[in-house]
Write a protein that holds these residues in place. Sequence first.
Motif, PDB file in Angstrom:
ATOM      1  N   GLN A  58      60.416 106.237  40.086  1.00 50.55           N
ATOM      2  CA  GLN A  58      59.935 104.958  39.578  1.00 50.55           C
ATOM      3  C   GLN A  58      58.929 105.184  38.454  1.00 50.55           C
ATOM      4  OE1 GLN A  58      59.368 101.356  42.256  1.00 50.55           O
ATOM      5  NE2 GLN A  58      58.727 103.015  43.594  1.00 50.55           N
ATOM      6  N   ILE A  59      59.087 104.441  37.382  1.00 51.31           N
ATOM      7  CA  ILE A  59      58.111 104.461  36.294  1.00 51.31           C
ATOM      8  C   ILE A  59      57.613 103.039  36.110  1.00 51.31           C
ATOM      9  CG2 ILE A  59      57.695 104.994  33.863  1.00 51.31           C
ATOM     10  CD1 ILE A  59      59.909 107.048  33.983  1.00 51.31           C
ATOM     11  N   GLU A  60      56.379 102.802  36.515  1.00 54.68           N
ATOM     12  CA  GLU A  60      55.809 101.463  36.480  1.00 54.68           C
ATOM     13  C   GLU A  60      54.748 101.376  35.382  1.00 54.68           C
ATOM     14  OE1 GLU A  60      56.082 100.928  41.352  1.00 54.68           O
ATOM     15  OE2 GLU A  60      54.148 101.337  40.365  1.00 54.68           O
ATOM     16  N   LYS A  67      57.218 102.770  28.838  1.00 53.28           N
ATOM     17  CA  LYS A  67      58.124 103.052  29.962  1.00 53.28           C
ATOM     18  C   LYS A  67      59.542 103.368  29.479  1.00 53.28           C
ATOM     19  CE  LYS A  67      57.521  99.078  32.006  1.00 53.28           C
ATOM     20  NZ  LYS A  67      56.595  98.438  31.037  1.00 53.28           N
ATOM     21  N   THR A  68      60.089 102.489  28.648  1.00 52.30           N
ATOM     22  CA  THR A  68      61.467 102.672  28.180  1.00 52.30           C
ATOM     23  C   THR A  68      61.604 103.922  27.323  1.00 52.30           C
ATOM     24  OG1 THR A  68      61.828 100.273  28.210  1.00 52.30           O
ATOM     25  CG2 THR A  68      63.367 101.602  26.915  1.00 52.30           C
ATOM     26  N   CYS A  71      61.764 107.026  29.344  1.00 48.26           N
ATOM     27  CA  CYS A  71      63.097 107.162  29.948  1.00 48.26           C
ATOM     28  C   CYS A  71      64.124 107.676  28.950  1.00 48.26           C
ATOM     29  CB  CYS A  71      63.556 105.816  30.517  1.00 48.26           C
ATOM     30  SG  CYS A  71      62.667 105.299  31.987  1.00 48.26           S
ATOM     31  N   ASP A 139      66.536  99.638  33.570  1.00 47.81           N
ATOM     32  CA  ASP A 139      65.383  99.145  32.817  1.00 47.81           C
ATOM     33  C   ASP A 139      65.486  97.615  32.682  1.00 47.81           C
ATOM     34  OD1 ASP A 139      63.101  99.143  31.255  1.00 47.81           O
ATOM     35  OD2 ASP A 139      64.210  99.474  29.391  1.00 47.81           O
ATOM     36  N   SER A 140      64.856  96.832  33.537  1.00 45.05           N
ATOM     37  CA  SER A 140      63.957  97.242  34.607  1.00 45.05           C
ATOM     38  C   SER A 140      64.327  96.469  35.874  1.00 45.05           C
ATOM     39  CB  SER A 140      62.514  96.915  34.216  1.00 45.05           C
ATOM     40  OG  SER A 140      62.363  95.496  34.130  1.00 45.05           O
ATOM     41  N   THR A 194      62.613 101.669  35.933  1.00 46.25           N
ATOM     42  CA  THR A 194      61.345 101.195  35.397  1.00 46.25           C
ATOM     43  C   THR A 194      61.006  99.868  36.086  1.00 46.25           C
ATOM     44  OG1 THR A 194      62.230  99.861  33.575  1.00 46.25           O
ATOM     45  CG2 THR A 194      61.928 102.224  33.176  1.00 46.25           C
TER      46      THR A 194
END
Length: 348
Positions: A58-60, A67-68, A71, A139-140, A194
């Motif tokens: 998870q990327i918060e 974030k994007t 990724c 995403d997302s 994300t």
Amino acid sequence: MNKDVLKLINDLNKKYGKNAVQLGSEIISQRTIQRIPTSIVALDIALGGGIPLGRLVQIEGAYSSTKTTVCLHIIREAQKMGLVCAMIDAEGTTDEAYMKHLGIDTDNLLYITPDGLEETINMVIDMQRSKAVNLAVVDSLASLRPLKELESEADESVQLGITPKLLGEFFGKYQMSNNKLVREGSTPFTLICTNQLREKIGTMYGDPEYAPGGRAKDFYSSVNIRLRRGDWLSQGKGQDKEIIGQVVKFKIDKNKTYKRMQTGEFDFYFSENGLGIPVGYVDNVKSIIELSVYWGLIERGGAWYYLNRGEENEQKFQGLDSLVTYLRESPEKIEEYKNKILDLAKKL
């Protein structure tokens, strides 16, 4: 090992499939954690070399916290490893030109714009079970809406808890399918999601931030990364001053494959700059210097930085800027220090 136990293992594997039951020593030898680098040195070090292959990550973060882009960098590095990747763009904000600029092979990338949460779930599970795709980025999660909500009128009330329920079922399926792939000796499927950080209303105590999608995602994930916007990076003075980037701070509040609660930051550039760093990329030189000082590879005394101190080829630089300038002109040195740091971090 007791003969009866060995016979039981053999019988169970015949009944339930190869490698359904294994000895602990066999599992350890087969499941060495492979990692996909992010190309962001500070983040790779904090993760133990990169994100783990075959896990839920998870990327918060808040809006515009990269974030994007992080990724997309991971997708590029995964493609270099020969992995087939898919980008599920629920927000509809990623364009081909930007992906190509970041070095992604768009001709061999599956790009999906889903029409709902259910379609996304089914597509990911189908790709995973096909064994043809190795990594997917969603995403997302916050942008995915269930069909019941999409098909209702704007003023109609929709049953609460549909999204967390569907995601809880999805992550359970994802993990069980990955277990099957590992038993078969196939490459497990890596899933990166994300998510947005939002704030609870009226919270007086504790952490007011939360990420939509329910609790199941937090329990099933192996790595949780939180990104935050830091200071702006600028160049020029007075009326000519221009914002060209930002400091991005990160915190890894869950990591089942390395040390947790690691923190750090990196400089991200979203405009042309005098440093020669391409738009959408990170300045790794400063991170490498800071980490090299931390690991004792570069010595610092006051305002002076020393390379190979005490040796015949000793070099010293007054101030960080002079060392940064030297290393930018010596890419082989940057790579040398980067590899040394990664090797030291992996030994922890």
